[in-house]
Design an enzyme around this catalytic site. Sequence first.
Site, PDB file in Angstrom:
ATOM      1  NE  ARG A 138      43.328  84.179  52.266  1.00 49.36           N
ATOM      2  CZ  ARG A 138      42.782  85.519  52.790  1.00 49.36           C
ATOM      3  NH1 ARG A 138      41.478  86.137  53.948  1.00 49.36           N
ATOM      4  NH2 ARG A 138      43.132  87.011  52.483  1.00 49.36           N
ATOM      5  CB  SER A 168      48.320  84.712  50.649  1.00 52.87           C
ATOM      6  OG  SER A 168      47.879  86.503  49.986  1.00 52.87           O
ATOM      7  CD  GLU A 175      45.407  81.960  51.126  1.00 49.13           C
ATOM      8  OE1 GLU A 175      45.841  83.135  52.250  1.00 49.13           O
ATOM      9  OE2 GLU A 175      45.574  81.881  49.645  1.00 49.13           O
TER      10      GLU A 175
HETATM   11  P1  FAD Z   1      40.134  75.647  44.248  1.00 52.35           P
HETATM   12  O1  FAD Z   1      41.456  75.670  44.245  1.00 52.35           O
HETATM   13  O2  FAD Z   1      39.585  73.940  43.084  1.00 52.35           O
HETATM   14  O3  FAD Z   1      39.767  74.303  45.569  1.00 52.35           O
HETATM   15  C1  FAD Z   1      40.534  75.075  46.821  1.00 52.35           C
HETATM   16  C2  FAD Z   1      40.071  73.433  47.750  1.00 52.35           C
HETATM   17  O4  FAD Z   1      38.416  73.929  48.319  1.00 52.35           O
HETATM   18  C3  FAD Z   1      40.334  72.120  47.486  1.00 52.35           C
HETATM   19  O5  FAD Z   1      40.657  71.304  48.904  1.00 52.35           O
HETATM   20  C4  FAD Z   1      39.273  71.600  46.491  1.00 52.35           C
HETATM   21  O6  FAD Z   1      38.608  70.076  47.300  1.00 52.35           O
HETATM   22  C5  FAD Z   1      37.804  72.516  47.835  1.00 52.35           C
HETATM   23  N1  FAD Z   1      37.238  72.915  47.235  1.00 52.35           N
HETATM   24  C6  FAD Z   1      36.252  73.299  45.676  1.00 52.35           C
HETATM   25  N2  FAD Z   1      35.239  73.931  46.044  1.00 52.35           N
HETATM   26  C7  FAD Z   1      34.797  73.220  46.772  1.00 52.35           C
HETATM   27  C8  FAD Z   1      33.358  72.498  46.374  1.00 52.35           C
HETATM   28  N3  FAD Z   1      32.350  73.020  45.980  1.00 52.35           N
HETATM   29  N4  FAD Z   1      32.817  71.446  47.750  1.00 52.35           N
HETATM   30  C9  FAD Z   1      33.940  70.705  49.238  1.00 52.35           C
HETATM   31  N5  FAD Z   1      35.206  71.266  48.474  1.00 52.35           N
HETATM   32  C10 FAD Z   1      35.577  72.356  47.768  1.00 52.35           C
HETATM   33  N6  FAD Z   1      41.722  83.709  48.256  1.00 52.35           N
HETATM   34  C11 FAD Z   1      41.701  85.418  49.030  1.00 52.35           C
HETATM   35  O7  FAD Z   1      40.826  84.846  49.980  1.00 52.35           O
HETATM   36  N7  FAD Z   1      42.101  86.172  48.925  1.00 52.35           N
HETATM   37  C12 FAD Z   1      42.151  87.087  47.498  1.00 52.35           C
HETATM   38  O8  FAD Z   1      42.647  88.332  47.492  1.00 52.35           O
HETATM   39  C13 FAD Z   1      42.661  86.294  47.223  1.00 52.35           C
HETATM   40  N8  FAD Z   1      43.830  86.141  45.642  1.00 52.35           N
HETATM   41  C14 FAD Z   1      44.391  85.417  44.914  1.00 52.35           C
HETATM   42  C15 FAD Z   1      44.899  85.989  43.423  1.00 52.35           C
HETATM   43  C16 FAD Z   1      44.872  84.930  42.764  1.00 52.35           C
HETATM   44  C17 FAD Z   1      45.691  85.794  41.831  1.00 52.35           C
HETATM   45  C18 FAD Z   1      45.118  83.841  42.575  1.00 52.35           C
HETATM   46  C19 FAD Z   1      45.635  82.945  42.283  1.00 52.35           C
HETATM   47  C20 FAD Z   1      44.320  82.761  44.185  1.00 52.35           C
HETATM   48  C21 FAD Z   1      44.087  83.997  45.274  1.00 52.35           C
HETATM   49  N9  FAD Z   1      43.343  83.548  46.024  1.00 52.35           N
HETATM   50  C22 FAD Z   1      42.771  84.639  47.119  1.00 52.35           C
HETATM   51  C23 FAD Z   1      42.931  81.623  46.567  1.00 52.35           C
HETATM   52  C24 FAD Z   1      42.649  81.971  45.617  1.00 52.35           C
HETATM   53  O9  FAD Z   1      41.475  82.349  44.708  1.00 52.35           O
HETATM   54  C25 FAD Z   1      40.627  80.723  46.710  1.00 52.35           C
HETATM   55  O10 FAD Z   1      41.139  80.396  47.949  1.00 52.35           O
HETATM   56  C26 FAD Z   1      39.349  80.627  45.648  1.00 52.35           C
HETATM   57  O11 FAD Z   1      38.323  80.549  46.791  1.00 52.35           O
HETATM   58  C27 FAD Z   1      39.506  79.395  45.478  1.00 52.35           C
HETATM   59  O12 FAD Z   1      38.390  78.510  44.438  1.00 52.35           O
HETATM   60  P2  FAD Z   1      38.449  77.856  44.015  1.00 52.35           P
HETATM   61  O13 FAD Z   1      37.841  77.650  43.438  1.00 52.35           O
HETATM   62  O14 FAD Z   1      39.792  77.976  42.490  1.00 52.35           O
HETATM   63  O15 FAD Z   1      38.763  76.331  44.680  1.00 52.35           O
HETATM   64  N1  EPU Z   2      54.920  93.489  51.822  1.00 57.53           N
HETATM   65  C1  EPU Z   2      55.481  93.510  51.462  1.00 57.53           C
HETATM   66  N2  EPU Z   2      56.427  93.590  51.076  1.00 57.53           N
HETATM   67  C2  EPU Z   2      56.005  92.140  50.064  1.00 57.53           C
HETATM   68  C3  EPU Z   2      54.775  92.153  50.088  1.00 57.53           C
HETATM   69  C4  EPU Z   2      53.604  92.477  51.307  1.00 57.53           C
HETATM   70  O1  EPU Z   2      56.812  94.511  52.767  1.00 57.53           O
HETATM   71  O2  EPU Z   2      56.678  92.048  49.162  1.00 57.53           O
HETATM   72  C5  EPU Z   2      53.255  94.897  52.602  1.00 57.53           C
HETATM   73  C6  EPU Z   2      52.878  95.781  52.566  1.00 57.53           C
HETATM   74  O3  EPU Z   2      53.807  96.724  52.098  1.00 57.53           O
HETATM   75  C7  EPU Z   2      51.918  95.707  53.187  1.00 57.53           C
HETATM   76  C8  EPU Z   2      51.543  94.403  53.679  1.00 57.53           C
HETATM   77  O4  EPU Z   2      52.691  93.999  53.596  1.00 57.53           O
HETATM   78  O5  EPU Z   2      52.216  96.732  54.429  1.00 57.53           O
HETATM   79  C9  EPU Z   2      50.369  93.908  52.877  1.00 57.53           C
HETATM   80  O6  EPU Z   2      49.940  93.455  51.861  1.00 57.53           O
HETATM   81  P1  EPU Z   2      49.319  93.625  50.773  1.00 57.53           P
HETATM   82  O7  EPU Z   2      48.376  94.359  51.244  1.00 57.53           O
HETATM   83  O8  EPU Z   2      50.327  93.152  49.688  1.00 57.53           O
HETATM   84  O9  EPU Z   2      48.632  92.442  51.365  1.00 57.53           O
HETATM   85  P2  EPU Z   2      48.394  90.917  51.895  1.00 57.53           P
HETATM   86  O10 EPU Z   2      48.912  90.862  53.490  1.00 57.53           O
HETATM   87  O11 EPU Z   2      49.828  90.854  51.149  1.00 57.53           O
HETATM   88  C10 EPU Z   2      46.189  89.856  52.570  1.00 57.53           C
HETATM   89  C11 EPU Z   2      45.475  88.411  51.460  1.00 57.53           C
HETATM   90  C12 EPU Z   2      45.500  88.646  50.262  1.00 57.53           C
HETATM   91  C13 EPU Z   2      44.704  89.964  49.998  1.00 57.53           C
HETATM   92  C14 EPU Z   2      44.955  90.785  50.054  1.00 57.53           C
HETATM   93  C15 EPU Z   2      44.514  92.327  50.405  1.00 57.53           C
HETATM   94  C16 EPU Z   2      46.669  86.723  52.707  1.00 57.53           C
HETATM   95  C17 EPU Z   2      47.205  85.581  53.292  1.00 57.53           C
HETATM   96  N3  EPU Z   2      46.848  87.604  51.932  1.00 57.53           N
HETATM   97  O12 EPU Z   2      47.639  89.167  51.494  1.00 57.53           O
HETATM   98  O13 EPU Z   2      44.636  87.417  49.686  1.00 57.53           O
HETATM   99  O14 EPU Z   2      44.199  89.924  48.425  1.00 57.53           O
HETATM  100  O15 EPU Z   2      45.399  90.985  51.361  1.00 57.53           O
HETATM  101  O16 EPU Z   2      43.440  92.874  51.288  1.00 57.53           O
HETATM  102  O17 EPU Z   2      46.282  87.436  54.009  1.00 57.53           O
HETATM  103  C18 EPU Z   2      45.002  84.890  48.939  1.00 57.53           C
HETATM  104  O18 EPU Z   2      44.526  84.693  50.140  1.00 57.53           O
HETATM  105  O19 EPU Z   2      45.319  84.279  48.508  1.00 57.53           O
HETATM  106  C19 EPU Z   2      44.651  86.630  48.537  1.00 57.53           C
HETATM  107  C20 EPU Z   2      46.154  86.842  47.999  1.00 57.53           C
END
Ligand code: FAD
Ligand code: EPU
Length: 340
Positions: free
Chosen positions: A166, A240, A336
Amino acid sequence: MTLLKNISLKKYNSFGIETIARDFSIFQSQDELFEIVDQYHDRILESHLILGGGSNILFTSQLLDTIVLKNELKGIQIIKEDDDHFYVEVAAGENWHQFVLHCINNGWAGVENLSLIPGTVGASPIQNIGAYGVEVKDLIDSVEAYHIADRTIQNFTNAACAFDYRDSIFKTKWKNQFVITKVLFRLSKFPIFKTGYGAIETELKNMGITDLNIRSVSDAVIKIRSSKLPDPAIIGNAGSFFKNPSISKEQFETIKQSHPDITGYPNKDGSVKIAAGWLIEKAGWKGYREGEAGCHSLQALVLINYGHASGSEIFDLSEKIISSINQVFKIPLEREVNIL
Ligand code: FAD
Ligand code: EPU
């Protein structure tokens, strides 16, 4: 280019927080970006926000007194190939999940585990998005970015991006200095499936999949994610809210004595990465609601806006959770989500 005045950002952030941008503009081409930076150079240098999909941002004030530049650069093209890979150049304003689906439709392998992550391609290197055993750093060849102060386009090799969990150089040394304009991906002609992570195998079995391909892996990931992550179109969130912390092996063993169900993943440096969602659930926050802000009942790592929360309500809840996890487990959680 003219700046639009007093624009609501509610529809531009996945938390659905109401905040007003004093100055706002959309760029749809590099020329438009250059033009606006030329025109407002001093003010942009002073303060700006490059906005992608707004899915990793929490706005905490009612008025954002900065220039918001929304990235809508579009375009996907193969620029070269070798025996094993396609090199695909993608403009930063492309939607991430639509890009993943485009790859699947074309048989370009590698991104399938990253299905259904909201946001833009340009934001993907910023925090090195990751899910289900894959991080975008595994697929990035290089990143093209516009240096706002110098007004030059620069190229960052994968190594120069200093990717980590991250994290990247765009969040540290070069924070707010560059606009990412393009990302060059190195995608495989022959898929190497990564189905070892947690629930993917189980989901594939439940779906009755015998023929493993990039589409079936993507479908499985989409099913798992949809079962526990709230859809921002229905309930505001930014995924997250906190990062998963790493703790020492000793501290991990100590916690394990009182909580045998804790799971941890060893890091190369000997520390252990643990699930922040687990910590938050154990500390009793899962499903907690305070006014319009809450902790999701299916995934405690996700903070939610029940509809009318202010950014500061969500932020205050995050402060309480951080302090509680510090008190109960002596572990400092790090956010995050980008706080503005
Ligand atoms: P924004 O929210 O618009 O911007 C994020 C940051 O990046 C800001 O500081 C912005 O200024 C900067 N930025 C954006 N675009 C640019 C650019 N072109 N140039 C310079 N700076 C820029 N993240 C994960 O890693 N794994 C996941 O599994 C994951 N699951 C998600 C699930 C949900 C339901 C949601 C809502 C979010 C999740 N995220 C996850 C977080 C998010 O989707 C990512 O961080 C994504 O990359 C953000 O993209 P954005 O375009 O919305 O960025
Ligand atoms: N868990 C709990 N309770 C909860 C949630 C999770 O006990 O309420 C436990 C689960 O049972 C599991 C472990 O935590 O054993 C991991 O949970 P999960 O697989 O849902 O993933 P996470 O660690 O909570 C991370 C990333 C996600 C990504 C998933 C899948 C971070 C901060 N988050 O979540 O990324 O989608 O793994 O790979 O690393 C994001 O960054 O926004 C994001 C959604």
